[in-house]
Motif scaffolding. Structure first.
Motif, PDB file in Angstrom:
ATOM      1  N   LEU A  46       1.230  -1.292  -0.119  1.00 57.16           N
ATOM      2  CA  LEU A  46      -0.006  -0.023  -0.045  1.00 57.16           C
ATOM      3  C   LEU A  46       0.934   1.699  -0.157  1.00 57.16           C
ATOM      4  CD1 LEU A  46      -3.082  -1.079   2.659  1.00 57.16           C
ATOM      5  CD2 LEU A  46      -3.198  -0.828   0.577  1.00 57.16           C
ATOM      6  N   THR A  47       1.878   1.321   1.041  1.00 57.52           N
ATOM      7  CA  THR A  47       3.035   2.664   0.706  1.00 57.52           C
ATOM      8  C   THR A  47       3.204   2.536  -0.848  1.00 57.52           C
ATOM      9  OG1 THR A  47       3.302   1.817   3.612  1.00 57.52           O
ATOM     10  CG2 THR A  47       4.739   3.177   1.940  1.00 57.52           C
ATOM     11  N   GLY A  48       3.825   1.622  -1.041  1.00 61.62           N
ATOM     12  CA  GLY A  48       4.603   1.419  -2.604  1.00 61.62           C
ATOM     13  C   GLY A  48       3.413   2.174  -3.756  1.00 61.62           C
ATOM     14  N   LEU A  49       2.082   1.468  -3.180  1.00 62.98           N
ATOM     15  CA  LEU A  49       1.576   2.075  -4.534  1.00 62.98           C
ATOM     16  C   LEU A  49       0.985   3.640  -4.298  1.00 62.98           C
ATOM     17  CD1 LEU A  49      -1.402  -0.820  -4.417  1.00 62.98           C
ATOM     18  CD2 LEU A  49      -0.531  -0.256  -5.959  1.00 62.98           C
ATOM     19  N   MET A  50       1.140   4.373  -3.313  1.00 59.02           N
ATOM     20  CA  MET A  50       1.682   5.439  -3.247  1.00 59.02           C
ATOM     21  C   MET A  50       1.985   6.143  -3.559  1.00 59.02           C
ATOM     22  SD  MET A  50      -0.658   6.316   0.922  1.00 59.02           S
ATOM     23  CE  MET A  50       0.202   5.227   1.857  1.00 59.02           C
ATOM     24  N   VAL A  51       3.263   5.964  -3.368  1.00 62.50           N
ATOM     25  CA  VAL A  51       4.775   6.309  -3.824  1.00 62.50           C
ATOM     26  C   VAL A  51       4.394   6.134  -5.170  1.00 62.50           C
ATOM     27  CG1 VAL A  51       6.826   6.935  -3.869  1.00 62.50           C
ATOM     28  CG2 VAL A  51       5.637   6.555  -1.686  1.00 62.50           C
ATOM     29  N   ALA A  52       4.561   5.329  -5.731  1.00 66.24           N
ATOM     30  CA  ALA A  52       4.042   4.897  -7.291  1.00 66.24           C
ATOM     31  C   ALA A  52       2.960   5.372  -8.129  1.00 66.24           C
ATOM     32  CB  ALA A  52       3.829   3.043  -7.775  1.00 66.24           C
ATOM     33  N   THR A  53       1.928   5.790  -8.125  1.00 68.52           N
ATOM     34  CA  THR A  53       0.866   6.421  -8.314  1.00 68.52           C
ATOM     35  C   THR A  53       1.369   7.992  -8.017  1.00 68.52           C
ATOM     36  OG1 THR A  53      -0.660   4.783  -7.595  1.00 68.52           O
ATOM     37  CG2 THR A  53      -1.109   7.280  -8.027  1.00 68.52           C
ATOM     38  N   TYR A  54       1.862   8.272  -7.495  1.00 66.12           N
ATOM     39  CA  TYR A  54       1.961   9.599  -7.213  1.00 66.12           C
ATOM     40  C   TYR A  54       3.425  10.397  -8.053  1.00 66.12           C
ATOM     41  CZ  TYR A  54       2.881  14.628  -5.241  1.00 66.12           C
ATOM     42  OH  TYR A  54       3.196  16.093  -5.006  1.00 66.12           O
ATOM     43  N   THR A  55       4.593   9.476  -7.725  1.00 69.14           N
ATOM     44  CA  THR A  55       5.498   9.768  -8.771  1.00 69.14           C
ATOM     45  C   THR A  55       4.994   9.841 -10.183  1.00 69.14           C
ATOM     46  OG1 THR A  55       6.253   8.039  -8.349  1.00 69.14           O
ATOM     47  CG2 THR A  55       6.788   8.976  -6.794  1.00 69.14           C
ATOM     48  N   ALA A  56       4.573   8.388 -10.557  1.00 70.16           N
ATOM     49  CA  ALA A  56       4.433   8.159 -11.980  1.00 70.16           C
ATOM     50  C   ALA A  56       3.148   9.469 -12.311  1.00 70.16           C
ATOM     51  CB  ALA A  56       3.489   6.629 -12.148  1.00 70.16           C
ATOM     52  N   LYS A  57       2.065   9.793 -11.989  1.00 77.66           N
ATOM     53  CA  LYS A  57       0.985  11.261 -11.939  1.00 77.66           C
ATOM     54  C   LYS A  57       2.321  12.177 -13.118  1.00 77.66           C
ATOM     55  CE  LYS A  57      -3.440  10.390 -11.522  1.00 77.66           C
ATOM     56  NZ  LYS A  57      -4.877  11.220 -10.891  1.00 77.66           N
ATOM     57  N   LYS A  58       2.923  12.384 -12.113  1.00 76.65           N
ATOM     58  CA  LYS A  58       4.170  13.816 -11.854  1.00 76.65           C
ATOM     59  C   LYS A  58       5.758  13.073 -13.072  1.00 76.65           C
ATOM     60  CE  LYS A  58       2.199  16.412  -8.357  1.00 76.65           C
ATOM     61  NZ  LYS A  58       1.254  17.555  -9.269  1.00 76.65           N
ATOM     62  N   GLY A  59       5.564  12.208 -13.220  1.00 77.41           N
ATOM     63  CA  GLY A  59       6.533  12.216 -14.221  1.00 77.41           C
ATOM     64  C   GLY A  59       8.289  12.010 -13.398  1.00 77.41           C
ATOM     65  N   TRP A  60       7.791  11.718 -12.388  1.00 83.12           N
ATOM     66  CA  TRP A  60       9.364  12.487 -11.214  1.00 83.12           C
ATOM     67  C   TRP A  60      10.053  10.907 -11.407  1.00 83.12           C
ATOM     68  CZ3 TRP A  60       7.291  14.114  -5.755  1.00 83.12           C
ATOM     69  CH2 TRP A  60       6.964  15.601  -5.790  1.00 83.12           C
TER      70      TRP A  60
END
Length: 527
Positions: free
Chosen positions: A251-265
């Motif tokens: 769940l922690t990974g999903l939050m980080v992955a979704t946010y960073t992927a949306k931002k393109g980081w």
């Protein structure tokens, strides 16, 4: 001579499936015949014991087919409902890059399912989801199997640890806590790299360039996601114990992955779509279904899995209400196959499929059509699984013989320990991997070898808990190549007959994972 006979359960499948490139149905049937004949003629297993082991394999096959049917009927119902297309559109808003999608779906969502269900369920759920996103079938199956590894030691709310190590004398809550922490520390050296390894396999085997450039451009982001999962897993293991490590870490990974992927980081600007099926057609018209509604059946799956495993009265009810367990098959004590129908992930997947029709306000015929299609998909898989699991049970039950020989797994472990001596710390993960390769279960691998690993550690003066943790990490790596897992996931993706090709692509990552686990265990020993 005896060691070669014991190793036949490894050598025969590897030879037929990987080297001779036979289908699993042919290869595993031949392997089962060879191992059974050797068990009778050399090991001294009596006919009744062998036959009860075969029946045990048949019964276990039914339990796996039930999970497989549940995974398929949920996916096909959601397809009929239009929810899969909505999920696909949702991923496009996060990232259309298939390298990102495979990490979010196969690694992180798969780890969430692993933490709640285990028992080979995650790739049966994530591979079809990847197919729905347009992945080539072989790419979907291979990456789903590789990604379902790091979370396996904590699968089904800690079952591999709590049940797998239950035969070690003197275990208590502190022991399980220490094992969980050791597993997560070792996985800092192994599991952290699984997202990158998954992307490497995806780009090398399914990319147009067949090189590493498309993988290395993803290295910063995949390492971020890897360390987010393994680092948070270590923290959760320290704070809460083994039960919820995979669930909270994913769940922690999903939050980080979704946010960073949306931002393109940390992601390359070019979208990678090379693994897309040639005939895949993306619908661009806006779906009227909300994203929450589309995903709701999967939320139900996770919730029901957790409730049936952590709420005592509900767990007791689901494990006893409809108990199809076959105890002491043919009167042979100790040969038993468990099947608590309501507790099975298959039942929960079916319930979620039925509820999806209600929640998404669709016709019930969507479910009935999905059921018929799913049944037709798994028919041929049953014969392959019967051969595979019959061989597994004969191998596992070989300690019941008239020659007073130890079981084949025990002999393999002892001979390996004698060969490696003080370097056993690097071999311990491989024994866990071999156990899962044959049995298809990290829990069974650990139950089979944990006492042996414990004794080996004591005899050569190594920390027992580190050795057991290394075994658990290795058993997770074995999920990538576990024969009956490969057979089941191949069936979901319509890849029957391609099992050997799949194992050839997952074997390298599995070996690399075990090497990294050995390195992590060595560091843990010396600090």
């Amino acid at each position: 001579m005896l060691l070669i006979v014991a190793l036949s359960a490894i050598i025969a499948p590897f030879t037929f499936l990987v080297l001779f490139r036979m289908s699993a149905m042919k290869g595993m049937t031949l392997s089962a015949i060879i191992v059974t004949l050797l068990a009778i003629t050399v090991w001294g297993m009596e006919g009744r014991v062998v036959l009860s082991s075969v029946f045990q394999g048949v019964h276990t096959t039914l339990t796996i087919l039930f999970i497989l049917f549940g995974a398929l009927v949920l996916l096909n119902t959601l397809r009929n409902n239009g929810a899969v297309e909505r999920i696909n559109q949702g991923f496009q808003t996060i990232s259309a890059d298939m390298r990102v999608q495979v990490i979010i779906v196969a690694f992180l969502f798969g780890s969430l399912i692993e933490g709640a269900a285990g028992f080979g369920t995650p790739p049966m759920v994530t591979a079809p989801l990847l197919l729905a996103l347009g992945f080539k079938p072989l790419a979907a199956v291979v990456t789903a199997l590789i990604a379902d590894s790091s979370a396996v030691a904590f699968g089904a709310v800690g079952t591999p640890i709590f049940v797998g190590l239950s035969n070690i004398s003197g275990v208590d809550a502190n022991f399980f806590q220490d094992i969980g922490m050791n597993v997560t520390f070792i996985d800092l050296f192994a599991g952290t790299f699984i997202p990158f390894i998954t992307v490497v396999v995806l780009t090398i085997f399914f990319g147009n360039d067949k090189g590493l450039n498309d993988a290395f451009s993803m290295l910063p982001w995949t390492l971020l996601i890897g360390i987010t999962y393994t680092g948070s897993a270590l923290l959760y293991a320290m704070l809460f114990g083994p039960e919820f490590v995979a669930i909270l870490g994913s769940l922690t990974g999903l939050m980080v992955a979704t946010y960073t992927a949306k931002k393109g980081w940390l992601l390359p600007k070019e979208e990678w779509r090379d693994a897309l099926k040639e005939d895949f057609k993306q619908r661009f018209e806006k779906s009227h279904m909300s994203l929450i509604s589309a995903w709701s059946p999967y939320f139900i799956v996770v919730a029901l899995l957790l409730l049936t495993r952590i709420v005592p009265w509900l767990q007791d009810f689901t494990m006893t209400a409809i108990d199809l367990t076959w105890h002491n098959i043919l009167g042979v004590e100790g040969i038993t196959s468990e099947w608590e129908l309501l507790y099975s992930p298959g039942m929960i997947l079916i319930i979620a499929a039925i509820l999806s029709v209600i929640l998404q306000r669709k016709a019930f015929s969507n479910f009935t059509k999905a059921s018929k299609k799913s049944l037709s998909t798994i028919k041929s898989t049953g014969l392959t699984l019967i051969a595979t699991l019959s061989m597994v049970q004969v191998f596992s039950n070989s300690g019941i013989n008239i020659n007073d020989l130890m079981s084949m797994p025990e002999l393999i472990a002892i001979e390996l320990a004698n060969g490696f001596g003080g370097m056993w710390i690097f071999a311990a993960p491989f024994l866990g991997e071999v156990g899962t390769f044959i049995t298809g279960s990290a829990t069974v691998s650990t139950m089979t070898f944990s006492e042996i690993q414990n004794n080996i550690a004591a005899s050569i003066g190594l920390d027992k808990n580190v050795i057991l943790a290394a075994h658990l990490v290795g058993s997770g790596a074995g999920n990538m190549i576990a024969i009956h897992n490969v057979v089941a996931v191949s069936a979901v993706a319509g890849m029957n007959g391609e099992e050997g090709n799949i194992i050839r692509k997952t074997l390298g990552p599995a070996i690399l994972y075990a090497i990294l686990a050995g390195l992590g265990a060595f560091v843990l020993i010396i600090i």
